[in-house]
Design a protein around this motif. Sequence first.
Motif, PDB file in Angstrom:
ATOM      1  N   LEU A 142      88.806  34.369  83.097  1.00 31.54           N
ATOM      2  CA  LEU A 142      87.831  33.342  83.473  1.00 31.54           C
ATOM      3  C   LEU A 142      86.662  33.309  82.488  1.00 31.54           C
ATOM      4  O   LEU A 142      86.175  32.231  82.125  1.00 31.54           O
ATOM      5  CB  LEU A 142      87.315  33.607  84.886  1.00 31.54           C
ATOM      6  CG  LEU A 142      88.288  33.310  86.032  1.00 31.54           C
ATOM      7  CD1 LEU A 142      87.730  33.830  87.353  1.00 31.54           C
ATOM      8  CD2 LEU A 142      88.589  31.821  86.139  1.00 31.54           C
ATOM      9  N   LEU A 143      86.223  34.475  82.046  1.00 29.72           N
ATOM     10  CA  LEU A 143      85.135  34.529  81.072  1.00 29.72           C
ATOM     11  C   LEU A 143      85.575  33.927  79.740  1.00 29.72           C
ATOM     12  O   LEU A 143      84.782  33.281  79.047  1.00 29.72           O
ATOM     13  CB  LEU A 143      84.666  35.972  80.876  1.00 29.72           C
ATOM     14  CG  LEU A 143      83.932  36.586  82.070  1.00 29.72           C
ATOM     15  CD1 LEU A 143      83.663  38.067  81.833  1.00 29.72           C
ATOM     16  CD2 LEU A 143      82.624  35.843  82.340  1.00 29.72           C
ATOM     17  N   HIS A 144      86.833  34.138  79.391  1.00 25.77           N
ATOM     18  CA  HIS A 144      87.366  33.535  78.163  1.00 25.77           C
ATOM     19  C   HIS A 144      87.311  32.012  78.260  1.00 25.77           C
ATOM     20  O   HIS A 144      86.943  31.323  77.290  1.00 25.77           O
ATOM     21  CB  HIS A 144      88.803  34.001  77.931  1.00 25.77           C
ATOM     22  CG  HIS A 144      89.439  33.385  76.721  1.00 25.77           C
ATOM     23  ND1 HIS A 144      89.128  33.763  75.434  1.00 25.77           N
ATOM     24  CD2 HIS A 144      90.367  32.392  76.608  1.00 25.77           C
ATOM     25  CE1 HIS A 144      89.821  33.043  74.578  1.00 25.77           C
ATOM     26  NE2 HIS A 144      90.588  32.206  75.264  1.00 25.77           N
ATOM     27  N   ILE A 145      87.659  31.466  79.423  1.00 28.91           N
ATOM     28  CA  ILE A 145      87.588  30.017  79.634  1.00 28.91           C
ATOM     29  C   ILE A 145      86.150  29.542  79.510  1.00 28.91           C
ATOM     30  O   ILE A 145      85.867  28.488  78.925  1.00 28.91           O
ATOM     31  CB  ILE A 145      88.165  29.663  81.014  1.00 28.91           C
ATOM     32  CG1 ILE A 145      89.685  29.835  81.003  1.00 28.91           C
ATOM     33  CG2 ILE A 145      87.787  28.239  81.433  1.00 28.91           C
ATOM     34  CD1 ILE A 145      90.338  29.737  82.359  1.00 28.91           C
ATOM     35  N   LEU A 146      85.243  30.337  80.017  1.00 25.34           N
ATOM     36  CA  LEU A 146      83.829  29.990  79.972  1.00 25.34           C
ATOM     37  C   LEU A 146      83.317  29.876  78.539  1.00 25.34           C
ATOM     38  O   LEU A 146      82.421  29.081  78.247  1.00 25.34           O
ATOM     39  CB  LEU A 146      83.036  31.060  80.726  1.00 25.34           C
ATOM     40  CG  LEU A 146      81.690  30.684  81.324  1.00 25.34           C
ATOM     41  CD1 LEU A 146      81.812  29.481  82.237  1.00 25.34           C
ATOM     42  CD2 LEU A 146      81.114  31.866  82.086  1.00 25.34           C
ATOM     43  N   HIS A 147      83.909  30.663  77.639  1.00 23.34           N
ATOM     44  CA  HIS A 147      83.457  30.684  76.246  1.00 23.34           C
ATOM     45  C   HIS A 147      84.318  29.825  75.323  1.00 23.34           C
ATOM     46  O   HIS A 147      84.085  29.807  74.111  1.00 23.34           O
ATOM     47  CB  HIS A 147      83.438  32.124  75.729  1.00 23.34           C
ATOM     48  CG  HIS A 147      82.395  32.983  76.395  1.00 23.34           C
ATOM     49  ND1 HIS A 147      81.058  32.711  76.314  1.00 23.34           N
ATOM     50  CD2 HIS A 147      82.507  34.096  77.161  1.00 23.34           C
ATOM     51  CE1 HIS A 147      80.378  33.624  76.992  1.00 23.34           C
ATOM     52  NE2 HIS A 147      81.234  34.465  77.521  1.00 23.34           N
ATOM     53  N   ARG A 148      85.296  29.116  75.897  1.00 21.26           N
ATOM     54  CA  ARG A 148      86.133  28.240  75.074  1.00 21.26           C
ATOM     55  C   ARG A 148      85.278  27.146  74.442  1.00 21.26           C
ATOM     56  O   ARG A 148      84.314  26.670  75.036  1.00 21.26           O
ATOM     57  CB  ARG A 148      87.226  27.578  75.919  1.00 21.26           C
ATOM     58  CG  ARG A 148      88.361  28.498  76.320  1.00 21.26           C
ATOM     59  CD  ARG A 148      89.299  27.775  77.273  1.00 21.26           C
ATOM     60  NE  ARG A 148      90.036  26.731  76.577  1.00 21.26           N
ATOM     61  CZ  ARG A 148      91.306  26.832  76.214  1.00 21.26           C
ATOM     62  NH1 ARG A 148      91.974  27.951  76.456  1.00 21.26           N
ATOM     63  NH2 ARG A 148      91.912  25.842  75.622  1.00 21.26           N
ATOM     64  N   LYS A 149      85.676  26.722  73.247  1.00 23.96           N
ATOM     65  CA  LYS A 149      84.963  25.630  72.587  1.00 23.96           C
ATOM     66  C   LYS A 149      85.214  24.333  73.344  1.00 23.96           C
ATOM     67  O   LYS A 149      86.245  24.138  73.970  1.00 23.96           O
ATOM     68  CB  LYS A 149      85.435  25.491  71.145  1.00 23.96           C
ATOM     69  CG  LYS A 149      85.030  26.660  70.254  1.00 23.96           C
ATOM     70  CD  LYS A 149      85.492  26.435  68.823  1.00 23.96           C
ATOM     71  CE  LYS A 149      85.058  27.581  67.917  1.00 23.96           C
ATOM     72  NZ  LYS A 149      85.504  27.391  66.515  1.00 23.96           N
ATOM     73  N   GLY A 150      84.235  23.444  73.277  1.00 25.29           N
ATOM     74  CA  GLY A 150      84.386  22.148  73.927  1.00 25.29           C
ATOM     75  C   GLY A 150      83.220  21.831  74.824  1.00 25.29           C
ATOM     76  O   GLY A 150      82.778  22.688  75.605  1.00 25.29           O
ATOM     77  N   THR A 151      82.709  20.611  74.710  1.00 22.55           N
ATOM     78  CA  THR A 151      81.580  20.175  75.524  1.00 22.55           C
ATOM     79  C   THR A 151      81.862  18.817  76.167  1.00 22.55           C
ATOM     80  O   THR A 151      80.931  18.113  76.556  1.00 22.55           O
ATOM     81  CB  THR A 151      80.297  20.093  74.672  1.00 22.55           C
ATOM     82  OG1 THR A 151      80.530  19.218  73.553  1.00 22.55           O
ATOM     83  CG2 THR A 151      79.887  21.470  74.165  1.00 22.55           C
ATOM     84  N   SER A 152      83.131  18.464  76.275  1.00 25.76           N
ATOM     85  CA  SER A 152      83.510  17.193  76.901  1.00 25.76           C
ATOM     86  C   SER A 152      83.306  17.288  78.412  1.00 25.76           C
ATOM     87  O   SER A 152      83.154  18.391  78.965  1.00 25.76           O
ATOM     88  CB  SER A 152      84.978  16.879  76.603  1.00 25.76           C
ATOM     89  OG  SER A 152      85.802  17.829  77.262  1.00 25.76           O
ATOM     90  N   PRO A 153      83.315  16.162  79.123  1.00 23.32           N
ATOM     91  CA  PRO A 153      83.216  16.200  80.592  1.00 23.32           C
ATOM     92  C   PRO A 153      84.311  17.059  81.231  1.00 23.32           C
ATOM     93  O   PRO A 153      84.056  17.776  82.199  1.00 23.32           O
ATOM     94  CB  PRO A 153      83.354  14.726  80.988  1.00 23.32           C
ATOM     95  CG  PRO A 153      82.803  13.974  79.815  1.00 23.32           C
ATOM     96  CD  PRO A 153      83.232  14.770  78.614  1.00 23.32           C
ATOM     97  N   ASP A 154      85.538  16.990  80.687  1.00 25.00           N
ATOM     98  CA  ASP A 154      86.623  17.820  81.218  1.00 25.00           C
ATOM     99  C   ASP A 154      86.335  19.299  81.006  1.00 25.00           C
ATOM    100  O   ASP A 154      86.582  20.131  81.891  1.00 25.00           O
ATOM    101  CB  ASP A 154      87.952  17.459  80.544  1.00 25.00           C
ATOM    102  CG  ASP A 154      88.532  16.161  81.075  1.00 25.00           C
ATOM    103  OD1 ASP A 154      88.093  15.715  82.156  1.00 25.00           O
ATOM    104  OD2 ASP A 154      89.422  15.594  80.412  1.00 25.00           O
TER     105      ASP A 154
END
Length: 248
Positions: A142-154
């Motif tokens: 879950l923390l990895h998902i939190l730090h994934r690149k991307g700032t889109s609405p999705d």
Amino acid sequence: GDISSLIRSVGRPFIEPLLDRLAEEENRTIRRYCLEQLMHLSSLARDSVAARLGDPRWYFVRNLLIILRRSGGADLATHLRRVAEHPHPKVRHMVLEMYLDLGDPEGDCMLLDDLRSDDRTMRMHAIQQAEKSVHPDVVTALLHILHRKGTSPDSAAEKKAALRSLAEIGDARAIADLEKILRKRSLFRASFYLSLQKEIIQTLGRYRDPSAYALLATMAESRNRELSEQAWEQLQNAGKGREWGLTL
């Protein structure tokens, strides 16, 4: 009502015809009715339902799993293993939920696979189910998902869902990562990070850990008025405002 009473009273002879109708009926209301009756007969229908799990129609298999879930039984995990590799995501989602409800280790394996998947829909469903698992690697994923690149609405929706699941799990290992995000500043993505920071503050009190309250106390003194007020409110709700000697 009379028909329902008759079906439930007679029982077993109705199971196979109801299953046939559930598989073939095009009218959604009638399908739902058949499913409802089969769920009432679920303990009697278990073997007949399990025998049809190889059916090629994904929607029928999903309904069969709903009936099996209602029936319970010690052999439920065995039946789930037969459809764990089903190609349709909605069937896979149902299998995952049932495994996690059972506390079966296979559920943890499926959950971790889906959390690491490149498929956003699969990943999002796994995030929403993550709180049902006690596997320590789930927090890391879950923390990895939190730090994934991307700032889109999705991406924002996914990260916020991850924050909510982390809070439900309540593992204090997440606090250090949350602090990094709270301290992050971005000139070009200010609204994205502010939204994420507000979600973090909203969930921090659910960790019930001293480090979470300490972080809230720090944020209560933030220069950002919006974050400061929200952090103060969370401390007040947890009865921690006076403990940290804070005044708004």
